[in-house]
Design an enzyme around this catalytic site. Sequence first.
Site, short mmCIF file in Angstrom:
data_model
loop_
_atom_site.label_atom_id
_atom_site.label_comp_id
_atom_site.label_asym_id
_atom_site.label_seq_id
_atom_site.Cartn_x
_atom_site.Cartn_y
_atom_site.Cartn_z
CE LYS A 254 4.43 -26.78 27.10
NZ LYS A 254 3.55 -27.75 27.69
NE ARG A 274 7.21 -33.21 35.11
CZ ARG A 274 7.53 -31.95 34.86
NH1 ARG A 274 7.21 -31.40 33.74
NH2 ARG A 274 8.17 -31.24 35.76
CD GLU A 304 3.96 -34.25 26.16
OE1 GLU A 304 5.13 -34.25 26.57
OE2 GLU A 304 3.03 -33.66 26.75
CG PHE A 344 10.25 -33.36 22.53
CD1 PHE A 344 11.21 -33.34 23.51
CD2 PHE A 344 8.92 -33.55 22.87
CE1 PHE A 344 10.85 -33.53 24.84
CE2 PHE A 344 8.55 -33.75 24.19
CZ PHE A 344 9.53 -33.74 25.18
NE ARG A 421 11.16 -25.62 35.98
CZ ARG A 421 10.13 -26.14 35.31
NH1 ARG A 421 9.80 -25.68 34.13
NH2 ARG A 421 9.44 -27.14 35.83
CE LYS A 427 5.99 -23.93 31.03
NZ LYS A 427 5.42 -24.97 31.86
#
Length: 585
Positions: A254, A274, A304, A344, A421, A427
């Site tokens: 992450k 984002r 990212e 990712f 979500r 995470k």
Amino acid sequence: MNKRLTVKFATLTACFERLEATSSQNEMTTLLARLLAAATPDEIGIVCYVVLGAIGPGYSDVNLGIGDRTTAAAIALAAGTDPAPVEAAARELGDYGDVAVRLIATPATGPLPVADVHRGLVEIAGASGPGSVEVKKNALAALLTAATPPERRYLSRLAAGEMRLGVGEMTLLDALAEAFLGSKAERPALEHAYNISSDIGLVARMLLEEGLPGVQAIAVTLHRPIRPMLTQRVARISEILERIGSPVIAVEEKYDGERIQAHKDGDDVTLFSRRLTDVTGQYPDIVRHVRRSISVDTAILDGEAVAFDHATGTYRPFQTLMRRRRKHRVSEVADEVPATYRAFDLLYADGESYLCRSYPDRRARLEEILVGDEHISPAGRIVTGDADGITAFYLSCIERGLEGIVCKSCAEDSFYRAGAREWQWIKWKSDYAPGISDTLDLVVIGASAGRGKRAGTYGSVLCAAYNHEEDLFQTVCGMGTGFSDVDLADLPRRLAGARVDRQPARAMVNPQAAPDFWFEPRYVVEVLGLEITQSPVHTCNWDPERRRGLALRFPRFVRWRDEKGPEEATTAAEIAAIFRRRWGV
Ligand code: ATP
């Protein structure tokens, strides 16, 4: 049945006045549904954008970008005064809409059609280069002169970027479902199309023109962002495997950088943040890496941007990367803080959407088409079914200066769920506080007046979580600690753009917690806390029978999260999950 005639801007402003006056969310949806049902196919998209305080989809560069000073200058011009009285009235009234109504006295020339107003605003937005401030001012002043007083109010607010209607995308989707599909229970079909197109105006237009089949035909398109898939969280690392539920999972590094969705269309590359704004200009280095290293002609990657120090092999802090958030001197700062891209996910390749392929398939194709080097590479990861393996990888990530891990389902149905979500991605970050494995991102909806040492600023802010199912902001805590003196003194200025006179319709607040000042849900703040407890005061996951909600104990300010919108705050469901797991209920 509603007859569709050209909608006048005055019809919109009359609806806006009623929206501002209501504190019922159902009534808000019904008012909007009525407005939308009367629009023509050419107008319905515009109506949606304007309700949200914009003139185009959020990701487009159709950004009014006028700002307070030009708005004030345009009002002065339309009112035939100097800027000084406008500025004085703005200080007194705190709202350019009210200023325009008070100061512009010329008789209106007649109700303006919505499409004309929109055309005028798009032209204003498009003006650039030397002299463009003057062009914008003159064009806005002409619109204000022709408008009726209520039109002036909302035109000025729109121009200054302060609509404050308190309507969010989900309320608007509810209203579209109510207007055209008979009930807001039909929202999910619209929400899906919105999640893959990020354009509510497009969804509305297709719905009106072609009904549900038209909406279902909305497809992933290059240079139009897909709403990002988000992660869930758990209370203990040992729960991750069971929660995800596939025999093996991928455990990815992450990164604490900026999420970037990269669209490659031949040599033409667009990057979205984002929040789905176009950040291509900020990352010329990532544009180069994507153009050079992807072996197929068209692709959409999720990943990212990080500031990685190749000399020392370490990740530089998030704040360092944030120096890249700028419009000027981009290449200079790009040399000082070069950005590395860690991809990712793969959402599209060679003309085909990958959203409905499993994560292992997407990742395999990503590795095939990404000819990586030190500047761009797939996210580091392991694939495992072993709980100890997850912990060991997590510890190695922390040692290497990473923020934690993101665990991902490898099941056959591990599709990319745009905008969702869910438990497919979890995470795990280094513990901030006992009891809660992560900070919460909450929305400020109120504040208490500061007393004593805090006179002139706020004593505390009332923070809420987002209840996605009910599209409500439900309170979790009042927060007065953790602010530096500078943060504290700056609070009134920081929150001024969201100040409203009464409780926003989507804010659910118990009378005991009613603040001295109200804010439209807009600003997101990261909050550290000790634990989640039941509360007779706070309304998060409110149980009307037991008259109890959930609250965060010992909240402390961490930082503002300006890159997040209010609907991206921690949800009430996430807080309920933390509570249940903590207490085993
Ligand atoms: P946080 O505050 O933890 O960064 P968030 O609230 O911004 O999270 P979440 O969806 O909860 O967003 O957490 C996932 C975020 O972590 C993503 O938005 C992304 O920017 C970042 N991230 C870093 N590495 C990965 C990865 N390998 N897979 C997915 N997301 C990742």
